[in-house]
Motif scaffolding. Sequence first.
Motif, mmCIF file in Angstrom:
data_model
loop_
_atom_site.group_PDB
_atom_site.id
_atom_site.type_symbol
_atom_site.label_atom_id
_atom_site.label_comp_id
_atom_site.label_asym_id
_atom_site.label_seq_id
_atom_site.Cartn_x
_atom_site.Cartn_y
_atom_site.Cartn_z
ATOM 1 N N VAL A 75 8.110 4.913 4.947
ATOM 2 C CA VAL A 75 6.881 4.427 5.569
ATOM 3 C C VAL A 75 6.963 2.904 5.591
ATOM 4 O O VAL A 75 7.064 2.275 4.538
ATOM 5 C CB VAL A 75 5.637 4.881 4.780
ATOM 6 N N LEU A 76 6.928 2.332 6.782
ATOM 7 C CA LEU A 76 7.091 0.891 6.913
ATOM 8 C C LEU A 76 5.722 0.225 6.949
ATOM 9 O O LEU A 76 5.035 0.209 7.970
ATOM 10 C CB LEU A 76 7.886 0.554 8.177
ATOM 11 N N GLY A 77 5.317 -0.310 5.815
ATOM 12 C CA GLY A 77 4.021 -0.970 5.696
ATOM 13 C C GLY A 77 3.212 -0.389 4.555
ATOM 14 O O GLY A 77 3.123 0.840 4.414
ATOM 15 N N GLY A 78 2.600 -1.267 3.757
ATOM 16 C CA GLY A 78 1.832 -0.815 2.600
ATOM 17 C C GLY A 78 0.366 -1.165 2.659
ATOM 18 O O GLY A 78 -0.293 -1.252 1.617
ATOM 19 N N GLY A 79 -0.160 -1.373 3.872
ATOM 20 C CA GLY A 79 -1.595 -1.549 4.033
ATOM 21 C C GLY A 79 -2.291 -0.218 4.211
ATOM 22 O O GLY A 79 -1.749 0.834 3.828
ATOM 23 N N ILE A 100 7.998 0.843 2.258
ATOM 24 C CA ILE A 100 8.723 -0.427 2.277
ATOM 25 C C ILE A 100 7.757 -1.493 2.784
ATOM 26 O O ILE A 100 7.217 -1.378 3.886
ATOM 27 C CB ILE A 100 9.971 -0.347 3.173
ATOM 28 N N GLU A 101 7.546 -2.524 1.996
ATOM 29 C CA GLU A 101 6.483 -3.502 2.277
ATOM 30 C C GLU A 101 6.994 -4.931 2.058
ATOM 31 O O GLU A 101 7.644 -5.216 1.045
ATOM 32 C CB GLU A 101 5.284 -3.211 1.367
ATOM 33 N N LEU A 102 6.694 -5.815 3.009
ATOM 34 C CA LEU A 102 7.085 -7.214 2.900
ATOM 35 C C LEU A 102 6.374 -7.916 1.747
ATOM 36 O O LEU A 102 6.951 -8.762 1.068
ATOM 37 C CB LEU A 102 6.788 -7.942 4.217
ATOM 38 N N GLY A 103 5.118 -7.578 1.528
ATOM 39 C CA GLY A 103 4.352 -8.205 0.459
ATOM 40 C C GLY A 103 4.790 -7.742 -0.916
ATOM 41 O O GLY A 103 5.587 -6.814 -1.064
ATOM 42 N N GLY A 104 4.225 -8.383 -1.920
ATOM 43 C CA GLY A 104 4.582 -8.054 -3.297
ATOM 44 C C GLY A 104 3.786 -6.922 -3.891
ATOM 45 O O GLY A 104 3.949 -6.595 -5.075
ATOM 46 N N ASP A 105 2.922 -6.283 -3.084
ATOM 47 C CA ASP A 105 2.090 -5.182 -3.573
ATOM 48 C C ASP A 105 1.487 -4.472 -2.372
ATOM 49 O O ASP A 105 1.658 -4.907 -1.219
ATOM 50 C CB ASP A 105 0.980 -5.725 -4.482
ATOM 51 N N PHE A 106 0.776 -3.400 -2.635
ATOM 52 C CA PHE A 106 0.031 -2.727 -1.577
ATOM 53 C C PHE A 106 -1.159 -3.595 -1.153
ATOM 54 O O PHE A 106 -1.574 -4.493 -1.877
ATOM 55 C CB PHE A 106 -0.485 -1.372 -2.072
ATOM 56 N N LYS A 157 -1.923 3.829 -7.213
ATOM 57 C CA LYS A 157 -1.826 4.404 -8.557
ATOM 58 C C LYS A 157 -2.265 5.861 -8.559
ATOM 59 O O LYS A 157 -1.616 6.731 -9.167
ATOM 60 C CB LYS A 157 -2.687 3.596 -9.530
ATOM 61 N N HIS A 158 -3.388 6.129 -7.891
ATOM 62 C CA HIS A 158 -3.974 7.469 -7.908
ATOM 63 C C HIS A 158 -3.016 8.508 -7.328
ATOM 64 O O HIS A 158 -2.932 9.644 -7.833
ATOM 65 C CB HIS A 158 -5.282 7.453 -7.107
ATOM 66 N N PHE A 159 -2.284 8.134 -6.288
ATOM 67 C CA PHE A 159 -1.410 9.090 -5.613
ATOM 68 C C PHE A 159 0.063 8.906 -5.965
ATOM 69 O O PHE A 159 0.941 9.485 -5.321
ATOM 70 C CB PHE A 159 -1.605 9.006 -4.097
ATOM 71 N N GLY A 160 0.346 8.099 -6.969
ATOM 72 C CA GLY A 160 1.724 7.942 -7.436
ATOM 73 C C GLY A 160 2.659 7.309 -6.418
ATOM 74 O O GLY A 160 3.843 7.665 -6.345
ATOM 75 N N LEU A 161 2.150 6.336 -5.668
ATOM 76 C CA LEU A 161 2.959 5.734 -4.609
ATOM 77 C C LEU A 161 3.790 4.547 -5.095
ATOM 78 O O LEU A 161 4.710 4.110 -4.392
ATOM 79 C CB LEU A 161 2.057 5.296 -3.455
ATOM 80 N N TYR A 162 3.472 4.018 -6.269
ATOM 81 C CA TYR A 162 4.220 2.865 -6.776
ATOM 82 C C TYR A 162 5.641 3.236 -7.178
ATOM 83 O O TYR A 162 6.555 2.419 -7.087
ATOM 84 C CB TYR A 162 3.494 2.254 -7.976
ATOM 85 N N THR A 169 10.186 -6.754 0.670
ATOM 86 C CA THR A 169 11.328 -6.290 1.470
ATOM 87 C C THR A 169 10.891 -6.095 2.908
ATOM 88 O O THR A 169 9.851 -5.484 3.177
ATOM 89 C CB THR A 169 11.879 -4.965 0.907
ATOM 90 N N GLN A 170 11.694 -6.615 3.828
ATOM 91 C CA GLN A 170 11.386 -6.506 5.246
ATOM 92 C C GLN A 170 12.504 -5.765 5.969
ATOM 93 O O GLN A 170 13.677 -6.115 5.840
ATOM 94 C CB GLN A 170 11.214 -7.901 5.871
#
Length: 614
Positions: A75-79, A100-106, A157-162, A169-170
Amino acid sequence: MSMFGNGCGPTDVPTDIDFDWLRQKYRQEREKRLRPEGSKQYIELTDEFADFYEVDPYTPVQPRDPITEEIDVAVLGGGFAGLLAAVHLKKAGVDDVRIIELGGDFGGVWYWNRYPGIQCDNESYCYIPLLEELDYIPSKKFADGPEIYEHCRNIGKHFGLYEKAIFSTQVKAMRWDDEMKRWRLATNRGDDIRARFVVMASGPFHRPKLPGVPGIKDFKGHSFHSSRWDYEYTGGDTNGNLYKLRDKKVAVIGTGASAIQIVPHLARDAKHLYVFQRTPSTVDARNNTPTDPEWVKTLKPGWQKERQRNFHAWTFEGMALGQPDLVCDFWTELGRNVAARVAALPDPAALKPEEYMAIREEENFKLMERLRRRIDEIVEDPETAEKLKPYYHFLCKRPLSNDDYLPAFNRPNVTLVDVSDTKGVERITEKGIVAHGVEYEVDCIIYASGFEITTDIKRRYSIETIEGRGGLSLFDYWRDGYKTFHGMTSHGFPNQFFTGFTQVGISANISANYELQGEHIAYIIAEALKRGATVVEPTKQAQDAWCRTIKETAVDTSAFDAECTPGYYNNEGGGGGEGLRSHLGEPYGPGFYAFADLLAEWRARGDLDGLVLQ
């Protein structure tokens, strides 16, 4: 029950209006701002401006070894778009999912945008997704940015996505490997990720853009984009107190959604603030009330989706007679005022479409006049007040609200520089900004100039190469318009899924769009895996049929768009050889909930009609 149910009714708007004069005034204001290059007036953040996009001011990039792996879904993007796609994949039993997310977090837009004063500008109870699932109620009607960002992290956290997420990463290139039947993703970290399925979830507000002002590269002072706020330079935090600016002269270019929230804080803390405005925004009262705990006790399961549907009815659908307006704010005001006019007719059911549109236009004029007269009540200098008045239809630009923006122009250290007559600032020098032949020397320029929303697909996705079957470029394939099946898959691009504004039904609430798309995409991927398929792709016939459906059901908004002042809502008024292009893509005419029903019926049949599984 009244015509509005138990909700709020129409507002008190001026009636002493010269409609013909306003029509002419609106046309004049549009014409003087039109630029022949359209959206091409903005420059891409590459080369010396790449840091405005790629450098993360919030999270240091940690060294790591390149990743080489095979996974089921990337999944490209963590927003919101990426989180909701991943959540629904998890719910559908697909666990091998890597965001996969460019930012340092969701967080997406709520990770990057941390400027002072940041809040959502439509109500939190509709906008923030998965409130019921996480048993969370926003603290107020318009939640602060940090609160929304934290909610995004809680979803992860709730859905174990971390566990499987890759941050900082881009993706730079993605190519379909027909032998492997997988997408090969190359990143800026040297990764080689071979994904069975890819979900494009970058969202429309992730890549900043800059105005192509002559001399923009010459400025020797400090500068940054509002979505990469430099607190090391300004001091303070999202609550303000920008103490390091007390001896600085600061310029803000732009007066849209971000600037409206930023300007009050800069006005309080900078030695002097220059606000460069091409087109003023509509700015209504905020009335940001804390959440009433007694109201929370009345909520029943399913309340959020009901509220989202109600909000949609009063905004996108125009009015909802017999329904209470649950949101009751500046977004729904026009619908309520139109509904009051319609309900007062001797026979509302006999109202013809053209008669309805005439009523809506008049109420639109009245609403905008109310907002213009509000400026006169707040801004003390008549000349400044006049420059701040928006002369265009409501919904030509994103409606905004703020209680501190207009009063900021009463401060002696704040100067509004209107550049509508020159279609923007003239040039930037080593020392500052030139407008109307006057150089305004400043220490810092803050670009509140928005995002790549209606520019070229390649610029919006921020991926250099997307090649499907036989090396077919997605950018070439979509150059003259979208070609999709249900807006989420394209022939020639197997196992690739799209979110956002393509050829789908559009909700007034963006997170509802992402949730619907995430659920539908997850269903297809889960079914493919259950059935042992390695490739899913729409047929050319199904895609062509959907494109015909989009064209045949399209609601023609070109006349409205052509009356609006240039902005991203109408692709900067066209130009540059592009013509008008909607920020909403090519919407499904019958609407969002009709589209949702169509998809639900398609899934219920279970035959995946229109798709080929191999």
